[in-house]
Design a protein around this motif. Structure first.
Motif, PDB file in Angstrom:
ATOM      1  N   TYR A  50       0.828  -1.211   0.000  1.00 29.17           N
ATOM      2  CA  TYR A  50       0.000   0.000   0.000  1.00 29.17           C
ATOM      3  C   TYR A  50       0.860   1.259   0.000  1.00 29.17           C
ATOM      4  N   THR A  51       0.463   2.206  -0.800  1.00 33.87           N
ATOM      5  CA  THR A  51       1.123   3.508  -0.817  1.00 33.87           C
ATOM      6  C   THR A  51       0.070   4.583  -0.631  1.00 33.87           C
ATOM      7  N   PRO A  52       0.177   5.362   0.427  1.00 38.16           N
ATOM      8  CA  PRO A  52      -0.813   6.423   0.623  1.00 38.16           C
ATOM      9  C   PRO A  52      -0.838   7.380  -0.564  1.00 38.16           C
ATOM     10  N   ASP A  53      -1.987   7.872  -0.879  1.00 34.16           N
ATOM     11  CA  ASP A  53      -2.146   8.811  -1.982  1.00 34.16           C
ATOM     12  C   ASP A  53      -2.082  10.225  -1.425  1.00 34.16           C
ATOM     13  N   ALA A  54      -0.921  10.860  -1.615  1.00 33.33           N
ATOM     14  CA  ALA A  54      -0.704  12.202  -1.063  1.00 33.33           C
ATOM     15  C   ALA A  54      -1.767  13.176  -1.551  1.00 33.33           C
ATOM     16  N   ASN A  55      -2.236  12.944  -2.757  1.00 35.08           N
ATOM     17  CA  ASN A  55      -3.258  13.818  -3.314  1.00 35.08           C
ATOM     18  C   ASN A  55      -4.562  13.725  -2.545  1.00 35.08           C
ATOM     19  N   ALA A  56      -4.963  12.501  -2.313  1.00 34.25           N
ATOM     20  CA  ALA A  56      -6.210  12.295  -1.570  1.00 34.25           C
ATOM     21  C   ALA A  56      -6.061  12.815  -0.146  1.00 34.25           C
ATOM     22  N   GLN A  57      -4.904  12.574   0.426  1.00 31.57           N
ATOM     23  CA  GLN A  57      -4.667  13.094   1.771  1.00 31.57           C
ATOM     24  C   GLN A  57      -4.794  14.610   1.783  1.00 31.57           C
TER      25      GLN A  57
ATOM     26  N   LEU B  99      10.594  18.761  -8.408  1.00 31.96           N
ATOM     27  CA  LEU B  99      12.047  18.614  -8.360  1.00 31.96           C
ATOM     28  C   LEU B  99      12.504  18.022  -7.040  1.00 31.96           C
ATOM     29  N   THR B 100      13.281  16.943  -7.113  1.00 23.67           N
ATOM     30  CA  THR B 100      13.844  16.389  -5.890  1.00 23.67           C
ATOM     31  C   THR B 100      15.337  16.188  -6.065  1.00 23.67           C
ATOM     32  N   ASP B 101      16.043  16.284  -4.976  1.00 22.38           N
ATOM     33  CA  ASP B 101      17.499  16.359  -4.995  1.00 22.38           C
ATOM     34  C   ASP B 101      18.052  15.368  -3.976  1.00 22.38           C
ATOM     35  N   THR B 102      18.887  14.448  -4.424  1.00 17.51           N
ATOM     36  CA  THR B 102      19.416  13.455  -3.486  1.00 17.51           C
ATOM     37  C   THR B 102      20.573  14.000  -2.651  1.00 17.51           C
ATOM     38  N   ARG B 103      21.133  15.100  -3.088  1.00 22.45           N
ATOM     39  CA  ARG B 103      22.335  15.647  -2.444  1.00 22.45           C
ATOM     40  C   ARG B 103      23.426  14.582  -2.417  1.00 22.45           C
ATOM     41  N   HIS B 104      23.503  13.830  -3.474  1.00 22.19           N
ATOM     42  CA  HIS B 104      24.549  12.811  -3.628  1.00 22.19           C
ATOM     43  C   HIS B 104      24.412  11.633  -2.668  1.00 22.19           C
ATOM     44  N   ASP B 105      23.273  11.507  -2.043  1.00 18.86           N
ATOM     45  CA  ASP B 105      23.060  10.363  -1.159  1.00 18.86           C
ATOM     46  C   ASP B 105      22.261   9.293  -1.913  1.00 18.86           C
ATOM     47  N   PRO B 106      22.908   8.197  -2.284  1.00 19.61           N
ATOM     48  CA  PRO B 106      22.271   7.153  -3.101  1.00 19.61           C
ATOM     49  C   PRO B 106      20.999   6.604  -2.449  1.00 19.61           C
ATOM     50  N   GLU B 107      20.996   6.531  -1.140  1.00 19.20           N
ATOM     51  CA  GLU B 107      19.816   5.971  -0.484  1.00 19.20           C
ATOM     52  C   GLU B 107      18.593   6.868  -0.627  1.00 19.20           C
ATOM     53  N   ARG B 108      18.866   8.147  -0.712  1.00 15.26           N
ATOM     54  CA  ARG B 108      17.753   9.067  -0.878  1.00 15.26           C
ATOM     55  C   ARG B 108      17.060   8.871  -2.226  1.00 15.26           C
ATOM     56  N   GLU B 109      17.785   8.347  -3.182  1.00 13.85           N
ATOM     57  CA  GLU B 109      17.205   8.163  -4.508  1.00 13.85           C
ATOM     58  C   GLU B 109      15.960   7.272  -4.424  1.00 13.85           C
ATOM     59  N   VAL B 110      16.092   6.200  -3.703  1.00 12.51           N
ATOM     60  CA  VAL B 110      14.966   5.283  -3.533  1.00 12.51           C
ATOM     61  C   VAL B 110      13.828   5.955  -2.776  1.00 12.51           C
ATOM     62  N   VAL B 113      11.906   8.323  -5.019  1.00 12.49           N
ATOM     63  CA  VAL B 113      10.983   7.651  -5.941  1.00 12.49           C
ATOM     64  C   VAL B 113       9.709   7.273  -5.188  1.00 12.49           C
ATOM     65  N   ARG B 114       9.859   6.775  -3.979  1.00 10.16           N
ATOM     66  CA  ARG B 114       8.678   6.421  -3.189  1.00 10.16           C
ATOM     67  C   ARG B 114       7.845   7.662  -2.902  1.00 10.16           C
ATOM     68  N   LEU B 115       8.535   8.719  -2.593  1.00 12.34           N
ATOM     69  CA  LEU B 115       7.851   9.989  -2.344  1.00 12.34           C
ATOM     70  C   LEU B 115       7.037  10.403  -3.561  1.00 12.34           C
ATOM     71  N   LEU B 116       7.673  10.344  -4.711  1.00  5.87           N
ATOM     72  CA  LEU B 116       6.986  10.751  -5.934  1.00  5.87           C
ATOM     73  C   LEU B 116       5.844   9.794  -6.266  1.00  5.87           C
ATOM     74  N   GLN B 117       6.004   8.545  -5.880  1.00  4.48           N
ATOM     75  CA  GLN B 117       4.903   7.602  -6.089  1.00  4.48           C
ATOM     76  C   GLN B 117       3.710   7.994  -5.220  1.00  4.48           C
ATOM     77  N   LEU B 144      11.237   0.937  -8.514  1.00  4.90           N
ATOM     78  CA  LEU B 144      10.701   1.458  -9.773  1.00  4.90           C
ATOM     79  C   LEU B 144       9.621   0.530 -10.325  1.00  4.90           C
ATOM     80  N   ALA B 145       9.826  -0.764 -10.154  1.00  4.26           N
ATOM     81  CA  ALA B 145       8.842  -1.731 -10.647  1.00  4.26           C
ATOM     82  C   ALA B 145       7.514  -1.546  -9.918  1.00  4.26           C
ATOM     83  N   GLU B 146       7.604  -1.327  -8.626  1.00  8.40           N
ATOM     84  CA  GLU B 146       6.379  -1.099  -7.854  1.00  8.40           C
ATOM     85  C   GLU B 146       5.668   0.156  -8.328  1.00  8.40           C
TER      86      GLU B 146
END
Lengths: 342, 342
Positions: A50-57, B99-110, B113-117, B144-146
Motif C-alpha cells: 500500500y502507498t498512501p495517496d498524497a493527493n487524496a490526503q 524537483l527532488t534532490d538526493t544531495r549525492h546520497d544514493p539511499e535518498r534516490e529510492v 521515488v517512493r515519495l513521488l509515487q 521502480l517496478a512497484e
DNA sequence: TTGTACGCGTTATCAT
DNA sequence: ATGATAACGCGTACAA
C-alpha cells in the motif's frame, strides 16, 4: 492507469474499519490504536504494498504538501543555487517543490503563479527582481493577492513592491561598498554594464555603484554606463559596445556575475586583457566563479541561504503586513581587480 | 486556510447544475454546452474568481499532471541543464515538474521515488549513472517496478540496468573518440581521473578512453588512473594526487567536466600550467565551459535534449519491454589540448 | 478504542 | 443538452 492499492483494501485485508486503518498508518494525533490492531494493519499494508495517496490526503486535510518555485532560468547558477536552498528547506519541512521556469518571459511569471495556485501549492517562492513597470507589477500584485486570499502564502526574492513577504538583497549597499573598495585600490575611471533600465535590481546596483563613486569625487562618466540585457549575452554585447568606442576606463562593473562573464568573453574575444588592460567586477558571487580565471571580484550573496530564507518566510504563516528580510552582502576582491596603487 | 471558491459556487451563481458548470469550464470531450449557458458559467466563474483545483481534478480523473524529477545536485550544471530540458518538455505537455534532490546520497534516490509515487506523479525521470552494486540496483529496480505497477512510467538517464526506459549516453564511444583525437594531436602519455570505481558512467568513460589509447599502441599507465569522487572536489583531489607523485603525463582526462574543473583548480594552485605543462580534457561540455580559460576540451552531450528525450520517453506510454535511446556524443577540441605535433 | 458516515472538489455515468 | 448522483482516496467529527 493500473490499479493502486487503497486504504480500504488494507482495512479489509486487516479486518478493521477504514478509520482504524487510517489512524494506524497515519498515527492520528488525538486517537490511538490498540497495538495488535495497529500491527495487523501495518502488516496488511506491507503485504499489499500500500502507498498512501498524497493527493487524496491533501484533499481530505485541506492542504497540500507542495511548494511552488518560480525562477527565470534553472540553468543560470544564480537561480539553481537559490533553488537548492528552496528544495533543502522544503525537504526539511516535509514538503515537495514544484519547479517552474519563465524562460525569461515576464508574462509567464503571472501564468505560473496561477498554475501553482491551481495546484493548491501551500506556498510560492518567486525569485527575480521587479521591473519599474507599474502596470506589470499591478497584475502580478493582484495575482499574488488572489493566491494569498485563497489561502496560500508567498515569498519574493527581489524588491518589496508586491505587498508580500520579501527577501531583499543589499544591492545598493553592496554596490556602494564595491565601488569604495575599487576606489581604494586606485580605480578612478569606472564603467558600468547596467542591465535593463527598468530592472530594479540592475538599477539599484548601478546607482549604488555610481553614487558611491561620485561621492568619492570621481563620478562615472554617464557615457560609460551601458544598458543591456540581464544575461550572459547582454554582458557580452554591452562590453563589446564599451570597448568598441574605445572608452577610457580602468574598471568595468557588471551588475551581475553572469553578465560579467559575458563581458569577460567579449574582452577575450577582442584581445583586451583582464585585468591588465581593464579590471572587471560582478555581483552575486555565483558558484561558477570558482572556475574562472582571473578570479572575478564580486559581491557575495548567500544564494542558497536566500532560498532557504525565502522558503522559511513563505512557510511561516503570519498575520501582519508584508515582512522584509534583508540579506547582507560582502565584497570579495579577487584578481580581476588588482591594486593599482602599487 | 482561507476559503476557496469551488465549482459548486460557480454553478449556483450561474444557476446551472454542477455537471453543466464542469462541462462549460473544462469543455468535456463528448458533451457540449449551449452557448448562452456556457457564457453564464464562464462569467460567473470570472466574477467569483474561481480557480479549478488541479488536485481534485486529478482525483476525479484518476491521474495527476505532475512529473517527478530526481537529480543528485541541482546546482551542478550537468543536472540543471537536464532539468531545463525536463521542465521544457513537461511544460509543453501541460505538466508540472516536482524537483527532488538526493544531495549525492544514493539511499535518498529510492526514498525520493517512493515519495513521488505517493504524489502519484504520472511519470518519473531519474537522472544519474548507476553503480556496480547489485544489491543497491535491486532495491531501486524493485522500487521502480512497484511504481510502474501502480501505473506510473519511468525514464532513466544512465545505464539500462533497471528494466526501465533509459536514455543512454555514448560514454565508451565518446571517450574512445576523445582518446583518438588526443592521440592524433600527439599525446602519448595520458592519465585519467577516473571517478568512483563502482560508478558505471565513470567506468565506461575511463575504460573507453584507456582501451582506445591501448589500441593505439600507447596504453595508459595503470598507475596514472586515479579514482576519486565524481565531483569538483574529487577531481581536485585526484589531480593533486597525480601531480604530487610527479607522474610523467602529457594529458589528463577527467571523466566529467566538473571534475576537470576541479583538476584545473588543483593545477593552478600547484603552479602547474594547463596546457603548457599538461593538457586537460573533460566530458559533458557543460554550460560553464563557455567561461573557462583555457577552453576545456570535452565530449559534448546535448544535455537539455537529454532531459527532453527522457521526459518524452517517460510520458509516451508503451507496452513492450524497456526501450533504450542512445544519445550521440561529439568531441570538442579546445585550447586545453593543443596540437603537440607542431 | 473502534466504527459509521460525511466531506474535500471534481469528473463521469446515467437518466431525463 | 442538462441534471442528479456516484465515484475518486482519504481524514475525521460523531456515535457506539
Amino acid at each position: 492507469m493500473a490499479t493502486s492499492v487503497t486504504l480500504s483494501d488494507v482495512a479489509r485485508e486487516a479486518g478493521v474499519s477504514l478509520a482504524t486503518a487510517s489512524r494506524a498508518i497515519n498515527g492520528s494525533a488525538t486517537r490511538t490504536v490498540r497495538p495488535d490492531l495497529r500491527e495487523r494493519v501495518l502488516e496488511a499494508a506491507q503485504r499489499l504494498r500500500y502507498t498512501p495517496d498524497a493527493n487524496a490526503q491533501a484533499m481530505a486535510r485541506g492542504r497540500t504538501t507542495s511548494v511552488g518555485l518560480v525562477v527565470h532560468d534553472i540553468t543560470d547558477p544564480y537561480f539553481s543555487s537559490i533553488a537548492a536552498g528552496v528544495t533543502a528547506a522544503a525537504d526539511a519541512a516535509g514538503l515537495q517543490v514544484t519547479l517552474t521556469d519563465t524562460r525569461h518571459d515576464p508574462e509567464r511569471e503571472v501564468e505560473l503563479v496561477r498554475l501553482l495556485q491551481r495546484q493548491r501549492a501551500r506556498a510560492i517562492v518567486v525569485v527575480g527582481g521587479r521591473h519599474d513597470d507599474e502596470a506589470g507589477n499591478d497584475v502580478m500584485r493582484r495575482t499574488l493577492a488572489e493566491y494569498a486570499a485563497s489561502g496560500g502564502s508567498v515569498a519574493l526574492v527581489g524588491q518589496p513592491v508586491l505587498d508580500v513577504d520579501t527577501v531583499v538583497l543589499e544591492n545598493v549597499a553592496g554596490a556602494g561598498a564595491l565601488a569604495r573598495a575599487l576606489h581604494a585600490r586606485g580605480y578612478r575611471r569606472p564603467a558600468v554594464l547596467g542591465g535593463p533600465d527598468t530592472h530594479l535590481t540592475a538599477r539599484e546596483r548601478r546607482d549604488g555603484f555610481t553614487h558611491a563613486f561620485a561621492a568619492l569625487g570621481t563620478p562615472v562618466d554617464p557615457a560609460h554606463v551601458v544598458p543591456s540585457a540581464f544575461t550572459h549575452e547582454g554582458g557580452e554585447a554591452a562590453m563589446r559596445e564599451l570597448l568598441a568606442v574605445g572608452a577610457d576606463v580602468d574598471v568595468v562593473f557588471a551588475v551581475n556575475d553572469v553578465m560579467a562573464l559575458g563581458a569577460l568573453a567579449a574582452a577575450r574575444d577582442l584581445g583586451v586583457r583582464v585585468p591588465e588592460d581593464v579590471a572587471l567586477a560582478g555581483f552575486d558571487d555565483i558558484l561558477t566563479l570558482r572556475d574562472v580565471v582571473p578570479g572575478l571580484t564580486s559581491v557575495r550573496v548567500p544564494l542558497v541561504e536566500v532560498g532557504r530564507l525565502a522558503t522559511g518566510l513563505a512557510l511561516d504563516a503570519h498575520a501582519e503586513g508584508p515582512r522584509v528580510r534583508t540579506v547582507p552582502t560582502e565584497v570579495v576582491l579577487r584578481a580581476s581587480t588588482p591594486d593599482r596603487r602599487a
